[in-house]
Design a protein around this motif. Sequence first.
Motif, PDB file in Angstrom:
ATOM      1  N   ALA A 153       0.836  -1.293  -0.001  1.00  0.00           N
ATOM      2  CA  ALA A 153       0.050   0.162  -0.111  1.00  0.00           C
ATOM      3  C   ALA A 153       0.852   1.200  -0.010  1.00  0.00           C
ATOM      4  N   ASN A 154       1.926   1.227   0.781  1.00  0.00           N
ATOM      5  CA  ASN A 154       2.830   2.337   0.919  1.00  0.00           C
ATOM      6  C   ASN A 154       3.449   2.570  -0.575  1.00  0.00           C
ATOM      7  N   THR A 155       3.961   1.686  -1.281  1.00  0.00           N
ATOM      8  CA  THR A 155       4.567   1.532  -2.299  1.00  0.00           C
ATOM      9  C   THR A 155       3.815   2.114  -3.430  1.00  0.00           C
ATOM     10  N   GLU A 156       2.571   1.849  -3.454  1.00  0.00           N
ATOM     11  CA  GLU A 156       1.478   1.904  -4.477  1.00  0.00           C
ATOM     12  C   GLU A 156       1.195   3.603  -4.295  1.00  0.00           C
ATOM     13  N   VAL A 157       1.070   4.074  -2.869  1.00  0.00           N
ATOM     14  CA  VAL A 157       0.839   5.473  -2.689  1.00  0.00           C
ATOM     15  C   VAL A 157       2.456   6.304  -3.377  1.00  0.00           C
ATOM     16  N   ASP A 158       3.544   5.752  -3.269  1.00  0.00           N
ATOM     17  CA  ASP A 158       4.698   6.340  -3.580  1.00  0.00           C
ATOM     18  C   ASP A 158       4.666   6.200  -5.360  1.00  0.00           C
ATOM     19  N   VAL A 159       4.043   5.478  -5.904  1.00  0.00           N
ATOM     20  CA  VAL A 159       4.242   5.394  -7.360  1.00  0.00           C
ATOM     21  C   VAL A 159       3.165   6.298  -7.697  1.00  0.00           C
ATOM     22  N   GLN A 160       1.931   6.371  -7.143  1.00  0.00           N
ATOM     23  CA  GLN A 160       0.846   7.404  -7.602  1.00  0.00           C
ATOM     24  C   GLN A 160       1.455   8.782  -7.428  1.00  0.00           C
ATOM     25  N   SER A 161       2.279   9.047  -6.173  1.00  0.00           N
ATOM     26  CA  SER A 161       2.693  10.335  -6.021  1.00  0.00           C
ATOM     27  C   SER A 161       3.750  10.868  -7.473  1.00  0.00           C
ATOM     28  N   LEU A 162       4.703   9.759  -7.513  1.00  0.00           N
ATOM     29  CA  LEU A 162       5.239   9.840  -8.707  1.00  0.00           C
ATOM     30  C   LEU A 162       4.679  10.173 -10.073  1.00  0.00           C
ATOM     31  N   THR A 163       3.450   9.502 -10.256  1.00  0.00           N
ATOM     32  CA  THR A 163       2.460   9.644 -11.346  1.00  0.00           C
ATOM     33  C   THR A 163       2.118  11.289 -11.470  1.00  0.00           C
ATOM     34  N   ASP A 164       1.568  11.758 -10.227  1.00  0.00           N
ATOM     35  CA  ASP A 164       1.131  13.009  -9.919  1.00  0.00           C
ATOM     36  C   ASP A 164       2.249  14.052 -10.400  1.00  0.00           C
ATOM     37  N   LEU A 165       3.429  13.708  -9.995  1.00  0.00           N
ATOM     38  CA  LEU A 165       4.487  14.705 -10.294  1.00  0.00           C
ATOM     39  C   LEU A 165       4.608  14.805 -11.822  1.00  0.00           C
ATOM     40  N   TYR A 166       4.781  13.504 -12.646  1.00  0.00           N
ATOM     41  CA  TYR A 166       4.952  13.722 -13.963  1.00  0.00           C
ATOM     42  C   TYR A 166       3.756  14.236 -14.625  1.00  0.00           C
ATOM     43  N   ILE A 167       2.705  13.899 -14.311  1.00  0.00           N
ATOM     44  CA  ILE A 167       1.604  14.212 -15.008  1.00  0.00           C
ATOM     45  C   ILE A 167       1.377  15.965 -14.861  1.00  0.00           C
ATOM     46  N   THR A 168       1.900  16.504 -13.684  1.00  0.00           N
ATOM     47  CA  THR A 168       2.020  17.760 -13.488  1.00  0.00           C
ATOM     48  C   THR A 168       2.956  18.592 -14.452  1.00  0.00           C
ATOM     49  N   LYS A 169       4.230  17.650 -14.574  1.00  0.00           N
ATOM     50  CA  LYS A 169       5.210  17.859 -15.656  1.00  0.00           C
ATOM     51  C   LYS A 169       4.857  18.302 -17.054  1.00  0.00           C
ATOM     52  N   VAL A 170       3.817  17.301 -17.371  1.00  0.00           N
ATOM     53  CA  VAL A 170       3.347  17.165 -18.936  1.00  0.00           C
ATOM     54  C   VAL A 170       2.536  18.332 -18.938  1.00  0.00           C
ATOM     55  N   ASP A 171       1.550  18.718 -18.042  1.00  0.00           N
ATOM     56  CA  ASP A 171       0.576  19.915 -18.108  1.00  0.00           C
ATOM     57  C   ASP A 171       1.502  21.070 -18.042  1.00  0.00           C
ATOM     58  N   ASP A 172       2.597  21.339 -17.384  1.00  0.00           N
ATOM     59  CA  ASP A 172       3.533  22.454 -17.327  1.00  0.00           C
ATOM     60  C   ASP A 172       4.026  22.580 -18.886  1.00  0.00           C
ATOM     61  N   LEU A 173       4.380  21.512 -19.247  1.00  0.00           N
ATOM     62  CA  LEU A 173       5.240  21.827 -20.467  1.00  0.00           C
ATOM     63  C   LEU A 173       4.145  22.226 -21.851  1.00  0.00           C
ATOM     64  N   TYR A 174       2.972  21.373 -21.571  1.00  0.00           N
ATOM     65  CA  TYR A 174       2.014  21.915 -22.555  1.00  0.00           C
ATOM     66  C   TYR A 174       1.489  23.308 -22.353  1.00  0.00           C
ATOM     67  N   VAL A 175       1.401  23.852 -21.200  1.00  0.00           N
ATOM     68  CA  VAL A 175       0.879  25.277 -20.835  1.00  0.00           C
ATOM     69  C   VAL A 175       2.132  26.233 -21.711  1.00  0.00           C
ATOM     70  N   ILE A 176       3.302  26.024 -21.422  1.00  0.00           N
ATOM     71  CA  ILE A 176       4.409  26.684 -22.107  1.00  0.00           C
ATOM     72  C   ILE A 176       4.280  26.680 -23.651  1.00  0.00           C
ATOM     73  N   LYS A 177       4.161  25.482 -24.203  1.00  0.00           N
ATOM     74  CA  LYS A 177       4.243  25.221 -25.623  1.00  0.00           C
ATOM     75  C   LYS A 177       2.887  25.879 -26.273  1.00  0.00           C
ATOM     76  N   GLU A 178       1.837  25.916 -25.591  1.00  0.00           N
ATOM     77  CA  GLU A 178       0.452  26.430 -26.140  1.00  0.00           C
ATOM     78  C   GLU A 178       0.773  27.948 -26.220  1.00  0.00           C
ATOM     79  N   LYS A 179       1.306  28.369 -25.065  1.00  0.00           N
ATOM     80  CA  LYS A 179       1.601  29.947 -25.165  1.00  0.00           C
ATOM     81  C   LYS A 179       2.527  30.228 -26.109  1.00  0.00           C
TER      82      LYS A 179
END
Length: 184
Positions: A153-179
Amino acid sequence: MNEEVQFIVDSAKEQMESAIHHLEAEFVNIRAGKATPSMLNSVKVEYYGSLTPLSQVANVNTMDAHTITIQPWEKQLIPEIEKGILAANLGFNPMNNGESIIINVPILTEERRRELAKHAKAEAELAKVSIRNDRKDANHELKKLDISEDLLANTEVDVQSLTDLYITKVDDLYVIKEKEIMTV
């Protein structure tokens, strides 16, 4: 933390990082109005019987914000370079002055900018799907291991937080590119 567990988490992180690198590479190919030598990265030239990247047979530079110049190392390559540019289907019309090739990069229309922004959004979504698949694969591998439910359970939470971090990076990259795309 168990070595096998750490390996799975590190592997998932590596895969997610790879998705980010791929997205950045795709974003470089989406032109935002300014001429850059990287716009011609996909161009291959027939050179002594093999397809060779343009950057390995010529100097590619920008004269100004809307002009790319290509100075081949061998003059007889000019027709092959022109063919390669046309075959890459980038929407450019190369002009040959006998010494070099000049490409005028047209100014983007509002409609074309919107199309490019949609394309960038689609690439960002593909990167997100890839990252989510990496999370799913990591969780699947973790469930195969013989570990305690708490560690799982703890490791799945860690993997989910990694996922959230990288999804946020994708969103940030998209916002910059769209601008970048939508700025005239």
